[in-house]
Design a protein around this motif. Structure first.
Motif, PDB file in Angstrom:
ATOM      1  N   PHE A   1       0.715  -1.210  -0.181  1.00  0.00           N
ATOM      2  CA  PHE A   1      -0.239  -0.145  -0.053  1.00  0.00           C
ATOM      3  C   PHE A   1       0.811   1.326   0.040  1.00  0.00           C
ATOM      4  N   THR A   2       0.395   2.420  -0.567  1.00  0.00           N
ATOM      5  CA  THR A   2       0.814   3.817  -0.146  1.00  0.00           C
ATOM      6  C   THR A   2       0.051   4.116   1.129  1.00  0.00           C
ATOM      7  N   LEU A   3       0.591   4.950   1.866  1.00  0.00           N
ATOM      8  CA  LEU A   3      -0.258   5.405   3.334  1.00  0.00           C
ATOM      9  C   LEU A   3      -1.646   6.109   2.653  1.00  0.00           C
ATOM     10  N   ASP A   4      -1.731   6.806   1.760  1.00  0.00           N
ATOM     11  CA  ASP A   4      -2.975   7.189   1.297  1.00  0.00           C
ATOM     12  C   ASP A   4      -3.923   6.159   0.738  1.00  0.00           C
ATOM     13  N   GLU A   5      -3.351   5.030   0.001  1.00  0.00           N
ATOM     14  CA  GLU A   5      -4.213   3.915  -0.286  1.00  0.00           C
ATOM     15  C   GLU A   5      -4.977   3.200   0.929  1.00  0.00           C
TER      16      GLU A   5
ATOM     17  N   PHE B   1     -13.196   3.308   9.988  1.00  0.00           N
ATOM     18  CA  PHE B   1     -11.869   3.672  10.750  1.00  0.00           C
ATOM     19  C   PHE B   1     -11.499   5.176  10.431  1.00  0.00           C
ATOM     20  N   HIS B   2     -10.541   5.743  11.138  1.00  0.00           N
ATOM     21  CA  HIS B   2      -9.968   7.067  11.076  1.00  0.00           C
ATOM     22  C   HIS B   2      -8.757   6.873  11.751  1.00  0.00           C
ATOM     23  N   VAL B   3      -7.572   6.920  10.438  1.00  0.00           N
ATOM     24  CA  VAL B   3      -6.202   6.867  10.726  1.00  0.00           C
ATOM     25  C   VAL B   3      -5.879   7.988  11.837  1.00  0.00           C
ATOM     26  N   GLU B   4      -5.608   7.635  13.025  1.00  0.00           N
ATOM     27  CA  GLU B   4      -5.177   8.654  13.936  1.00  0.00           C
ATOM     28  C   GLU B   4      -3.701   8.905  13.990  1.00  0.00           C
ATOM     29  N   HIS B   5      -2.638   7.937  13.919  1.00  0.00           N
ATOM     30  CA  HIS B   5      -1.581   7.936  13.949  1.00  0.00           C
ATOM     31  C   HIS B   5      -0.790   6.957  13.064  1.00  0.00           C
ATOM     32  N   VAL B   6       0.336   7.419  12.290  1.00  0.00           N
ATOM     33  CA  VAL B   6       1.012   6.506  11.370  1.00  0.00           C
ATOM     34  C   VAL B   6       2.642   6.509  11.878  1.00  0.00           C
ATOM     35  N   TRP B   7       3.034   5.423  12.093  1.00  0.00           N
ATOM     36  CA  TRP B   7       4.551   5.299  12.297  1.00  0.00           C
ATOM     37  C   TRP B   7       5.276   4.743  11.154  1.00  0.00           C
ATOM     38  N   THR B   8       6.457   5.168  10.803  1.00  0.00           N
ATOM     39  CA  THR B   8       7.031   4.361   9.717  1.00  0.00           C
ATOM     40  C   THR B   8       8.654   4.386   9.924  1.00  0.00           C
ATOM     41  N   ASP B   9       9.334   3.495   9.184  1.00  0.00           N
ATOM     42  CA  ASP B   9      10.715   3.229   9.545  1.00  0.00           C
ATOM     43  C   ASP B   9      11.388   4.431   8.654  1.00  0.00           C
ATOM     44  N   PRO B  10      12.692   4.654   8.611  1.00  0.00           N
ATOM     45  CA  PRO B  10      13.373   5.819   8.051  1.00  0.00           C
ATOM     46  C   PRO B  10      13.122   5.626   6.482  1.00  0.00           C
ATOM     47  N   GLN B  11      13.202   4.282   6.015  1.00  0.00           N
ATOM     48  CA  GLN B  11      13.069   3.935   4.454  1.00  0.00           C
ATOM     49  C   GLN B  11      11.577   3.885   3.971  1.00  0.00           C
ATOM     50  N   ASN B  12      10.702   4.317   4.952  1.00  0.00           N
ATOM     51  CA  ASN B  12       9.253   4.049   4.619  1.00  0.00           C
ATOM     52  C   ASN B  12       9.071   2.771   3.870  1.00  0.00           C
ATOM     53  N   TRP B  13       9.563   1.571   4.328  1.00  0.00           N
ATOM     54  CA  TRP B  13       9.244   0.158   4.189  1.00  0.00           C
ATOM     55  C   TRP B  13       8.031  -0.413   4.420  1.00  0.00           C
ATOM     56  N   PHE B  14       7.724   0.169   5.836  1.00  0.00           N
ATOM     57  CA  PHE B  14       6.512  -0.483   6.650  1.00  0.00           C
ATOM     58  C   PHE B  14       6.065   0.556   7.547  1.00  0.00           C
ATOM     59  N   SER B  15       4.582   0.276   7.832  1.00  0.00           N
ATOM     60  CA  SER B  15       4.105   1.219   8.784  1.00  0.00           C
ATOM     61  C   SER B  15       3.377   0.618   9.684  1.00  0.00           C
ATOM     62  N   VAL B  16       3.381   1.109  11.203  1.00  0.00           N
ATOM     63  CA  VAL B  16       2.208   0.798  11.939  1.00  0.00           C
ATOM     64  C   VAL B  16       1.319   1.676  12.526  1.00  0.00           C
ATOM     65  N   GLN B  17      -0.014   1.371  12.230  1.00  0.00           N
ATOM     66  CA  GLN B  17      -0.847   2.707  12.235  1.00  0.00           C
ATOM     67  C   GLN B  17      -1.833   2.305  13.436  1.00  0.00           C
ATOM     68  N   TYR B  18      -2.347   3.364  13.971  1.00  0.00           N
ATOM     69  CA  TYR B  18      -3.399   3.401  15.109  1.00  0.00           C
ATOM     70  C   TYR B  18      -4.650   3.968  14.605  1.00  0.00           C
ATOM     71  N   LEU B  19      -5.723   3.195  14.336  1.00  0.00           N
ATOM     72  CA  LEU B  19      -6.897   3.473  13.693  1.00  0.00           C
ATOM     73  C   LEU B  19      -8.008   3.416  14.816  1.00  0.00           C
ATOM     74  N   VAL B  20      -8.753   4.624  14.789  1.00  0.00           N
ATOM     75  CA  VAL B  20      -9.857   4.546  15.700  1.00  0.00           C
ATOM     76  C   VAL B  20     -11.180   4.444  14.961  1.00  0.00           C
ATOM     77  N   THR B  21     -12.190   4.235  15.774  1.00  0.00           N
ATOM     78  CA  THR B  21     -13.673   4.187  15.037  1.00  0.00           C
ATOM     79  C   THR B  21     -14.171   5.596  15.052  1.00  0.00           C
ATOM     80  N   ARG B  22     -14.864   5.775  14.132  1.00  0.00           N
ATOM     81  CA  ARG B  22     -15.379   7.296  13.920  1.00  0.00           C
ATOM     82  C   ARG B  22     -16.865   7.187  14.620  1.00  0.00           C
TER      83      ARG B  22
END
Ligand code: AVI
Length: 323
Positions: free
Chosen positions: A288-292, A302-323
């Motif tokens: 995925f892209t972060l946008d996709e 869901f609403h994406v509340e927070h996204v963390w990535t590595d310096p190369q932007n290979w992977f993400s950990v995301q915190y999604l909350v319900t709206r």
């Protein structure tokens, strides 16, 4: 539910051989033969997957772990005290131990996994290590229907943990349904902490699914072994070849097993015919892209509340909350 020494017997929602057989036969009768990737994970498949996770070429576990380590304080703050943690596909429990060690006073943990043995081991270990934590295991294929047992103690909010980018292995429509199902479990004030793999250089992706030691090939071929043992079939593994590639247009890595010759394979009273070079599609792994991913998540409540990535932007950990 039996309870002894703080150990809860997992509630068991596993589907039996009949469903496995039905899905295998119907998949192998399609014009493009296919098998559900969820069946990779029998005992030897799970062991091979653990080996994949320690390969240099397979960047997902170490990248996700590095992000989690860098961001755990923020994650713990967002989750807050007294959470109920629910993990889909809890496996050997390694990732949850890291979370539990850093969260503020979590109340309960519900591991959901298809392996009874892994659930027993994880539950035992966690009961010993965290005596105040209620561990309520559920043995189930989490893509099918099952029920959770909720804890006796009051909790602040449910947090579903779905690491490793397993969401990548769902096609877009089932992925959406699955996220909708999780959103219902999280509503009204819960959250989903999810690992999501990102688009990257196609050479890196190619290497990740074509490792030099052949572990991914063995993992793919093990599916035929499993079908032989559990469904009375006669696949000769030497007659099939692992084939994996990244398709940029479909934005997914696909794994296939290609028949090395024209052959007929008896399978529980049915005969499956293969042309030379015909393949069985065994797995898709969407990137995925972060946008996709944000768009897919917002279409599921869901609403994406927070996204963390590595310096190369290979992977993400995301915190999604319900709206
Ligand atoms: C579990 N899942 C996210 C892995 C992936 O990368 O799609 C499964 C896997 N297949 C081959 N290697 C690893």
């Amino acid at each position: 539910m039996a309870k002894e020494n703080n150990q809860v017997t997992p509630r068991d929602f596993r589907a039996g051989r009949e469903r496995f057989l039905a899905e295998v036969i119907s998949g192998l009768r399609r014009p493009q033969k296919e098998l559900p990737s969820k069946y990779f994970y029998d005992e030897s498949g799970s062991r091979l997957f653990q080996q994949i996770c320690s390969l240099d070429e397979y960047y997902i576990p170490r990248t996700e772990e590095s992000i989690m380590q860098a961001c755990i304080v923020e994650i713990a703050e967002l989750i807050g005290p007294k959470a109920l943690l629910i993990e889909y596909g809890s496996g050997d429990g390694k990732k949850i131990r890291f979370l539990l060690d850093h969260l503020h006073d979590p109340v309960a943990y519900i591991p959901v996994d298809i392996s009874h043995e892994l659930l027993d081991n994880v539950s035992n270990e966690l009961n010993n290590k965290y005596p105040d934590l209620e561990v309520l295991p559920v043995c189930a294929d989490y893509t099918a229907s099952f029920e959770l047992t909720y804890p006796r103690q009051a909790y602040s909010r449910p947090i579903v943990f779905f690491p490793g980018s397993t969401i990548s292995n769902f096609d877009p429509v089932p992925a959406k349904h699955f996220l909708e199902h999780i959103a219902r479990k999280c509503a009204p004030d819960g959250a989903l902490l999810i690992g999501v793999d990102l688009k990257k250089d196609t050479g890196i992706l190619h290497g990740a699914y074509n490792d030099s030691q052949g572990v991914t090939a063995a993992f793919n071929l093990n599916l035929l072994n499993r079908i032989n043992h559990e469904l009375n079939s006669d696949f000769h593994l030497d007659n099939f070849q692992h084939y994996a590639f990244y398709n940029p247009r479909e934005t997914r890595a696909a794994m296939h097993l290609v028949s090395r010759k024209k052959q007929s394979v008896p399978s529980d009273g049915v005969v499956i015919n293969f042309e030379d070079g015909e393949s069985i599609w065994t797995e898709s792994s969407y990137k995925f892209t972060l946008d996709e991913f944000r768009q897919m998540a917002s279409a599921t409540g869901f609403h994406v509340e927070h996204v963390w990535t590595d310096p190369q932007n290979w992977f993400s950990v995301q915190y999604l909350v319900t709206r």
